[in-house]
Design an enzyme around this catalytic site. Structure first.
Site, PDB file in Angstrom:
ATOM      1  N   ASP A  65      52.783 -19.033 -48.055  1.00 30.12           N
ATOM      2  CA  ASP A  65      52.334 -19.796 -49.225  1.00 30.12           C
ATOM      3  C   ASP A  65      51.382 -18.966 -50.071  1.00 30.12           C
ATOM      4  O   ASP A  65      50.253 -18.701 -49.675  1.00 30.12           O
ATOM      5  CB  ASP A  65      51.642 -21.081 -48.762  1.00 30.12           C
ATOM      6  CG  ASP A  65      52.642 -22.120 -48.281  1.00 30.12           C
ATOM      7  OD1 ASP A  65      53.599 -22.400 -49.028  1.00 30.12           O
ATOM      8  OD2 ASP A  65      52.472 -22.649 -47.167  1.00 30.12           O
ATOM      9  N   MET A  77      59.285 -30.362 -52.897  1.00 35.36           N
ATOM     10  CA  MET A  77      57.918 -30.513 -52.387  1.00 35.36           C
ATOM     11  C   MET A  77      57.695 -31.977 -52.023  1.00 35.36           C
ATOM     12  O   MET A  77      57.920 -32.867 -52.849  1.00 35.36           O
ATOM     13  CB  MET A  77      56.884 -30.088 -53.432  1.00 35.36           C
ATOM     14  CG  MET A  77      56.801 -28.598 -53.714  1.00 35.36           C
ATOM     15  SD  MET A  77      56.527 -27.566 -52.253  1.00 35.36           S
ATOM     16  CE  MET A  77      54.967 -28.209 -51.624  1.00 35.36           C
ATOM     17  N   ASP A 126      59.051 -29.344 -47.914  1.00 34.17           N
ATOM     18  CA  ASP A 126      57.774 -28.699 -47.596  1.00 34.17           C
ATOM     19  C   ASP A 126      56.625 -29.659 -47.864  1.00 34.17           C
ATOM     20  O   ASP A 126      56.413 -30.094 -49.006  1.00 34.17           O
ATOM     21  CB  ASP A 126      57.639 -27.445 -48.487  1.00 34.17           C
ATOM     22  CG  ASP A 126      56.378 -26.629 -48.212  1.00 34.17           C
ATOM     23  OD1 ASP A 126      55.640 -26.960 -47.274  1.00 34.17           O
ATOM     24  OD2 ASP A 126      56.149 -25.658 -48.964  1.00 34.17           O
ATOM     25  N   MET A 181      49.173 -18.720 -53.381  1.00 31.58           N
ATOM     26  CA  MET A 181      48.518 -19.608 -54.357  1.00 31.58           C
ATOM     27  C   MET A 181      47.514 -18.818 -55.185  1.00 31.58           C
ATOM     28  O   MET A 181      46.799 -17.966 -54.647  1.00 31.58           O
ATOM     29  CB  MET A 181      47.778 -20.730 -53.621  1.00 31.58           C
ATOM     30  CG  MET A 181      48.664 -21.512 -52.673  1.00 31.58           C
ATOM     31  SD  MET A 181      47.779 -22.889 -51.929  1.00 31.58           S
ATOM     32  CE  MET A 181      49.036 -23.522 -50.809  1.00 31.58           C
ATOM     33  N   SER A 216      54.633 -22.514 -41.654  1.00 33.71           N
ATOM     34  CA  SER A 216      53.801 -22.021 -42.756  1.00 33.71           C
ATOM     35  C   SER A 216      52.518 -21.430 -42.182  1.00 33.71           C
ATOM     36  O   SER A 216      51.702 -22.153 -41.594  1.00 33.71           O
ATOM     37  CB  SER A 216      53.461 -23.166 -43.712  1.00 33.71           C
ATOM     38  OG  SER A 216      52.373 -22.760 -44.529  1.00 33.71           O
ATOM     39  N   MET A 270      53.281 -20.223 -55.570  1.00 34.37           N
ATOM     40  CA  MET A 270      52.666 -21.303 -56.351  1.00 34.37           C
ATOM     41  C   MET A 270      51.705 -20.628 -57.319  1.00 34.37           C
ATOM     42  O   MET A 270      50.479 -20.682 -57.167  1.00 34.37           O
ATOM     43  CB  MET A 270      51.943 -22.271 -55.395  1.00 34.37           C
ATOM     44  CG  MET A 270      52.912 -23.138 -54.606  1.00 34.37           C
ATOM     45  SD  MET A 270      52.213 -23.785 -53.077  1.00 34.37           S
ATOM     46  CE  MET A 270      52.502 -22.393 -52.000  1.00 34.37           C
ATOM     47  N   HIS A 285      57.284 -18.911 -43.353  1.00 31.17           N
ATOM     48  CA  HIS A 285      56.989 -19.414 -44.696  1.00 31.17           C
ATOM     49  C   HIS A 285      55.598 -18.933 -45.122  1.00 31.17           C
ATOM     50  O   HIS A 285      54.612 -19.148 -44.419  1.00 31.17           O
ATOM     51  CB  HIS A 285      57.039 -20.945 -44.677  1.00 31.17           C
ATOM     52  CG  HIS A 285      56.912 -21.599 -46.014  1.00 31.17           C
ATOM     53  ND1 HIS A 285      57.961 -21.706 -46.902  1.00 31.17           N
ATOM     54  CD2 HIS A 285      55.847 -22.186 -46.620  1.00 31.17           C
ATOM     55  CE1 HIS A 285      57.544 -22.337 -47.998  1.00 31.17           C
ATOM     56  NE2 HIS A 285      56.264 -22.641 -47.860  1.00 31.17           N
ATOM     57  N   HIS A 340      56.816 -18.491 -50.864  1.00 30.87           N
ATOM     58  CA  HIS A 340      56.723 -19.628 -51.797  1.00 30.87           C
ATOM     59  C   HIS A 340      55.599 -19.329 -52.790  1.00 30.87           C
ATOM     60  O   HIS A 340      54.427 -19.385 -52.444  1.00 30.87           O
ATOM     61  CB  HIS A 340      56.441 -20.884 -50.955  1.00 30.87           C
ATOM     62  CG  HIS A 340      56.235 -22.137 -51.745  1.00 30.87           C
ATOM     63  ND1 HIS A 340      55.702 -23.282 -51.175  1.00 30.87           N
ATOM     64  CD2 HIS A 340      56.493 -22.452 -53.040  1.00 30.87           C
ATOM     65  CE1 HIS A 340      55.627 -24.230 -52.086  1.00 30.87           C
ATOM     66  NE2 HIS A 340      56.094 -23.761 -53.224  1.00 30.87           N
TER      67      HIS A 340
HETATM   68  C1  DX5 Z   1      51.649 -26.878 -49.613  1.00 33.34           C
HETATM   69  C2  DX5 Z   1      52.354 -25.691 -49.008  1.00 33.34           C
HETATM   70  C3  DX5 Z   1      52.985 -26.051 -47.709  1.00 33.34           C
HETATM   71  C4  DX5 Z   1      52.016 -26.605 -46.710  1.00 33.34           C
HETATM   72  C5  DX5 Z   1      52.673 -27.087 -45.463  1.00 33.34           C
HETATM   73  O1  DX5 Z   1      50.956 -26.474 -50.723  1.00 33.34           O
HETATM   74  O2  DX5 Z   1      53.369 -25.223 -49.863  1.00 33.34           O
HETATM   75  O3  DX5 Z   1      53.780 -25.006 -47.204  1.00 33.34           O
HETATM   76  O4  DX5 Z   1      51.005 -25.722 -46.407  1.00 33.34           O
HETATM   77  O5  DX5 Z   1      51.704 -27.563 -44.578  1.00 33.34           O
HETATM   78  P1  DX5 Z   1      51.849 -28.951 -43.818  1.00 33.34           P
HETATM   79  O6  DX5 Z   1      53.104 -28.859 -43.001  1.00 33.34           O
HETATM   80  O7  DX5 Z   1      50.615 -29.020 -42.975  1.00 33.34           O
HETATM   81  O8  DX5 Z   1      51.932 -30.038 -44.843  1.00 33.34           O
HETATM   82 ZN    ZN Z   2      55.026 -23.867 -49.064  1.00 33.46          ZN
END
Ligand code: DX5
Ligand code: ZN
Length: 216
Positions: free
Chosen positions: A33, A135, A173, A35, A6, A66, A31, A64
């Protein structure tokens, strides 16, 4: 075990470098993320950053989302280069429609469940998903601890997708590290997302090698 680093845990000023290091280090996916500061209490990146990252890697981009209104952005993230697009079961009003929007663009569709969301929420959409993301932390930030109750949920999720008529990738994740990835492998997880475990060590290749070694 496949590893999806990620880039949330990478250096935001050097995403190109972060994805190159991951690819050279043996990662299987990148990956990403996304947000929105609404669905989760953090703001990260948008489609223009995804298309910028795409130029630096030939690995599949596992995006991903969110975000509260995925329907509004699905096409833009696919145009930007997403190869897998995962949306949250808790987000859209019409999940089946959102998944069809992804599938109609001929990429892989993923569905993510927050830790407190029951697995039965996906019972009627299994044929429309290619990837199930459990998750193992509350989404929003990297570097959080794995929630132990998720072990049972992962094992129930594995049983559920084995009963499905289509192939579904099982991904986890949040809070994955060299000490618990072996257990993920035993539970039948196909892909582990790892942020801090990959980028905090300073040696991305060594970190990915260690995760893969410990999952054997
Ligand atoms: C959480 C994200 C993850 C996260 C993973 O909100 O979706 O992808 O950043 O990071 P680690 O492996 O550090 O928990
Ligand atoms: Zn993620």
């Amino acid at each position: 075990m496949k590893i999806a680093p990620s880039i949330l845990s990478g250096d935001f000023a050097y995403f190109g470098e972060a994805v190159k290091q991951a690819e050279q280090g043996g990662a299987d996916y990148i990956h990403v993320d996304v947000m929105d500061g609404h669905f989760v209490p953090n703001i990260t990146i948008g489609p223009s950053t995804v298309s910028a990252i795409k130029k630096y890697t030939s690995l599949p981009l596992d995006v991903h989302l969110m975000i509260t209104n995925p329907d509004q952005y699905i096409d833009r993230f696919i145009d930007a280069g997403a190869d897998i697009l995962t949306i949250h079961v808790e987000a859209p009003n019409h999940l089946h429609r959102s998944l069809r929007m992804i599938k109609d663009r001929n990429i892989l569709s993923g569905i993510a469940l927050n830790p407190a969301t029951p697995l039965c929420t996906i019972d009627h959409i299994l044929p429309d998903i290619d990837l199930l993301l459990i998750m193992t932390v509350n989404p929003g930030f990297g570097g959080q601890s794995f929630i132990p109750q998720m072990i049972e949920k992962i094992s129930l999720a594995k049983a559920k997708i084995e009963d499905a008529t289509n192939d579904i990738i099982l991904q986890v994740d949040g809070g994955i590290h060299k000490g618990n990835i072996g257990q993920m492998a035993k539970l039948g997880v196909d892909v582990c997302v790892a942020g801090s475990a990959v980028y905090d060590s300073g040696d991305v290749k060594q970190a990915i090698d260690m995760l893969k070694y410990n999952s054997r």
